[in-house]
Scaffold this motif. Sequence first.
Motif, PDB file in Angstrom:
ATOM      1  N   GLU A  42       0.830  -1.208   0.000  1.00 12.08           N
ATOM      2  CA  GLU A  42       0.000   0.000   0.000  1.00 12.08           C
ATOM      3  C   GLU A  42       0.866   1.261   0.000  1.00 12.08           C
ATOM      4  O   GLU A  42       0.564   2.239  -0.682  1.00 12.08           O
ATOM      5  CB  GLU A  42      -0.958  -0.005   1.196  1.00 12.08           C
ATOM      6  N   GLU A  43       1.949   1.223   0.759  1.00 15.52           N
ATOM      7  CA  GLU A  43       2.867   2.367   0.786  1.00 15.52           C
ATOM      8  C   GLU A  43       3.518   2.564  -0.586  1.00 15.52           C
ATOM      9  O   GLU A  43       3.690   3.689  -1.052  1.00 15.52           O
ATOM     10  CB  GLU A  43       3.935   2.158   1.858  1.00 15.52           C
ATOM     11  N   SER A  70      -1.019  20.868  -5.176  1.00 17.75           N
ATOM     12  CA  SER A  70      -0.263  20.993  -3.928  1.00 17.75           C
ATOM     13  C   SER A  70      -0.989  20.294  -2.787  1.00 17.75           C
ATOM     14  O   SER A  70      -0.361  19.631  -1.962  1.00 17.75           O
ATOM     15  CB  SER A  70      -0.048  22.464  -3.578  1.00 17.75           C
ATOM     16  N   GLU A  71      -2.305  20.435  -2.741  1.00 15.34           N
ATOM     17  CA  GLU A  71      -3.086  19.773  -1.700  1.00 15.34           C
ATOM     18  C   GLU A  71      -3.035  18.256  -1.864  1.00 15.34           C
ATOM     19  O   GLU A  71      -2.932  17.519  -0.872  1.00 15.34           O
ATOM     20  CB  GLU A  71      -4.534  20.264  -1.732  1.00 15.34           C
ATOM     21  N   GLN A  72      -3.105  17.780  -3.098  1.00 17.51           N
ATOM     22  CA  GLN A  72      -3.023  16.341  -3.344  1.00 17.51           C
ATOM     23  C   GLN A  72      -1.679  15.789  -2.883  1.00 17.51           C
ATOM     24  O   GLN A  72      -1.613  14.759  -2.191  1.00 17.51           O
ATOM     25  CB  GLN A  72      -3.208  16.051  -4.834  1.00 17.51           C
ATOM     26  N   LEU A  73      -0.610  16.472  -3.276  1.00 18.84           N
ATOM     27  CA  LEU A  73       0.727  16.001  -2.905  1.00 18.84           C
ATOM     28  C   LEU A  73       0.949  16.074  -1.403  1.00 18.84           C
ATOM     29  O   LEU A  73       1.592  15.190  -0.820  1.00 18.84           O
ATOM     30  CB  LEU A  73       1.791  16.792  -3.659  1.00 18.84           C
ATOM     31  N   ALA A  74       0.416  17.106  -0.761  1.00 24.39           N
ATOM     32  CA  ALA A  74       0.551  17.228   0.691  1.00 24.39           C
ATOM     33  C   ALA A  74      -0.190  16.092   1.404  1.00 24.39           C
ATOM     34  O   ALA A  74       0.314  15.532   2.382  1.00 24.39           O
ATOM     35  CB  ALA A  74       0.032  18.583   1.160  1.00 24.39           C
ATOM     36  N   LEU A  75      -1.371  15.745   0.905  1.00 26.56           N
ATOM     37  CA  LEU A  75      -2.131  14.643   1.492  1.00 26.56           C
ATOM     38  C   LEU A  75      -1.360  13.339   1.377  1.00 26.56           C
ATOM     39  O   LEU A  75      -1.208  12.603   2.352  1.00 26.56           O
ATOM     40  CB  LEU A  75      -3.496  14.503   0.815  1.00 26.56           C
ATOM     41  N   ILE A  76      -0.840  13.062   0.206  1.00 26.63           N
ATOM     42  CA  ILE A  76      -0.106  11.811   0.004  1.00 26.63           C
ATOM     43  C   ILE A  76       1.171  11.791   0.841  1.00 26.63           C
ATOM     44  O   ILE A  76       1.509  10.779   1.451  1.00 26.63           O
ATOM     45  CB  ILE A  76       0.174  11.569  -1.491  1.00 26.63           C
ATOM     46  N   ALA A  77       1.866  12.919   0.913  1.00 29.25           N
ATOM     47  CA  ALA A  77       3.074  12.980   1.736  1.00 29.25           C
ATOM     48  C   ALA A  77       2.733  12.709   3.199  1.00 29.25           C
ATOM     49  O   ALA A  77       3.472  12.002   3.899  1.00 29.25           O
ATOM     50  CB  ALA A  77       3.753  14.340   1.574  1.00 29.25           C
ATOM     51  N   GLY A  78       1.620  13.255   3.664  1.00 33.86           N
ATOM     52  CA  GLY A  78       1.191  13.004   5.038  1.00 33.86           C
ATOM     53  C   GLY A  78       0.859  11.546   5.278  1.00 33.86           C
ATOM     54  O   GLY A  78       1.216  10.975   6.317  1.00 33.86           O
ATOM     55  N   LEU A  79       0.157  10.934   4.332  1.00 34.57           N
ATOM     56  CA  LEU A  79      -0.173   9.517   4.456  1.00 34.57           C
ATOM     57  C   LEU A  79       1.088   8.657   4.476  1.00 34.57           C
ATOM     58  O   LEU A  79       1.198   7.711   5.263  1.00 34.57           O
ATOM     59  CB  LEU A  79      -1.090   9.080   3.317  1.00 34.57           C
ATOM     60  N   LEU A  80       2.034   8.987   3.620  1.00 35.46           N
ATOM     61  CA  LEU A  80       3.289   8.226   3.589  1.00 35.46           C
ATOM     62  C   LEU A  80       4.045   8.361   4.908  1.00 35.46           C
ATOM     63  O   LEU A  80       4.604   7.388   5.422  1.00 35.46           O
ATOM     64  CB  LEU A  80       4.157   8.682   2.411  1.00 35.46           C
ATOM     65  N   HIS A  81       4.060   9.568   5.449  1.00 32.65           N
ATOM     66  CA  HIS A  81       4.745   9.779   6.726  1.00 32.65           C
ATOM     67  C   HIS A  81       4.063   8.987   7.845  1.00 32.65           C
ATOM     68  O   HIS A  81       4.740   8.317   8.638  1.00 32.65           O
ATOM     69  CB  HIS A  81       4.774  11.265   7.077  1.00 32.65           C
ATOM     70  N   ARG A  83       2.251   6.314   7.604  1.00 35.73           N
ATOM     71  CA  ARG A  83       2.464   4.882   7.422  1.00 35.73           C
ATOM     72  C   ARG A  83       3.892   4.483   7.767  1.00 35.73           C
ATOM     73  O   ARG A  83       4.125   3.437   8.360  1.00 35.73           O
ATOM     74  CB  ARG A  83       2.132   4.474   5.992  1.00 35.73           C
ATOM     75  N   GLY A  84       4.848   5.309   7.391  1.00 37.48           N
ATOM     76  CA  GLY A  84       6.246   4.980   7.650  1.00 37.48           C
ATOM     77  C   GLY A  84       6.648   5.076   9.106  1.00 37.48           C
ATOM     78  O   GLY A  84       7.641   4.477   9.518  1.00 37.48           O
ATOM     79  N   THR A  85       5.882   5.816   9.907  1.00 37.77           N
ATOM     80  CA  THR A  85       6.207   5.986  11.320  1.00 37.77           C
ATOM     81  C   THR A  85       5.176   5.325  12.231  1.00 37.77           C
ATOM     82  O   THR A  85       5.228   5.499  13.450  1.00 37.77           O
ATOM     83  CB  THR A  85       6.313   7.480  11.673  1.00 37.77           C
ATOM     84  N   ASP A  86       4.255   4.565  11.673  1.00 43.93           N
ATOM     85  CA  ASP A  86       3.203   3.902  12.447  1.00 43.93           C
ATOM     86  C   ASP A  86       3.832   2.911  13.422  1.00 43.93           C
ATOM     87  O   ASP A  86       4.588   2.024  13.015  1.00 43.93           O
ATOM     88  CB  ASP A  86       2.258   3.171  11.481  1.00 43.93           C
ATOM     89  N   PRO A  87       3.535   3.039  14.718  1.00 47.03           N
ATOM     90  CA  PRO A  87       4.089   2.092  15.696  1.00 47.03           C
ATOM     91  C   PRO A  87       3.732   0.636  15.392  1.00 47.03           C
ATOM     92  O   PRO A  87       4.474  -0.275  15.748  1.00 47.03           O
ATOM     93  CB  PRO A  87       3.466   2.535  17.026  1.00 47.03           C
ATOM     94  N   ARG A  88       2.608   0.416  14.726  1.00 50.30           N
ATOM     95  CA  ARG A  88       2.213  -0.956  14.372  1.00 50.30           C
ATOM     96  C   ARG A  88       3.264  -1.612  13.487  1.00 50.30           C
ATOM     97  O   ARG A  88       3.529  -2.811  13.606  1.00 50.30           O
ATOM     98  CB  ARG A  88       0.840  -0.940  13.679  1.00 50.30           C
ATOM     99  N   LEU A  89       3.876  -0.835  12.616  1.00 55.71           N
ATOM    100  CA  LEU A  89       4.933  -1.360  11.758  1.00 55.71           C
ATOM    101  C   LEU A  89       6.099  -1.859  12.612  1.00 55.71           C
ATOM    102  O   LEU A  89       6.627  -2.954  12.377  1.00 55.71           O
ATOM    103  CB  LEU A  89       5.393  -0.272  10.778  1.00 55.71           C
ATOM    104  N   GLY A  90       6.482  -1.092  13.615  1.00 57.26           N
ATOM    105  CA  GLY A  90       7.541  -1.519  14.526  1.00 57.26           C
ATOM    106  C   GLY A  90       7.169  -2.759  15.309  1.00 57.26           C
ATOM    107  O   GLY A  90       8.009  -3.643  15.536  1.00 57.26           O
ATOM    108  N   GLU A  91       5.882  -2.847  15.710  1.00 52.06           N
ATOM    109  CA  GLU A  91       5.415  -4.038  16.429  1.00 52.06           C
ATOM    110  C   GLU A  91       5.524  -5.277  15.545  1.00 52.06           C
ATOM    111  O   GLU A  91       5.971  -6.336  16.000  1.00 52.06           O
ATOM    112  CB  GLU A  91       3.958  -3.857  16.864  1.00 52.06           C
TER     113      GLU A  91
END
Length: 122
Positions: A42-43, A70-81, A83-91
Amino acid sequence: MSLEASVCYALATTAQRRSPGTDPETMRPDAAYAELIRRVREETLLTSCEALLEWDEETYMPAGGVENRSEQLALIAGLLHERGTDPRLGELLSELEGSDLVADPRSPAAVNIRELRREYDR
């Protein structure tokens, strides 16, 4: 709702989904690995959407579309961030690092888990 808004909404809701039966206390290693790979896929899709929007911005975007893009890219960048820092991923990574899936350090699962841990810790 515009097509772009529909795609962004679908990506946002998909990014928040968790597979059924993914309680970290009872998850088997194969199920944890399947969830991890689903999240990575998904990422990757989000990253490809971001690249497509950036390419379109540089090549075909009509005048007056900068604010929306710009709004579209900002939304996707936020989603990527997120997902990449989600504690569940570390678990998931922690659970898998102690499993039989990494017994052979050259197995595809072990290599994937090692690389994903390296990226997650950055």
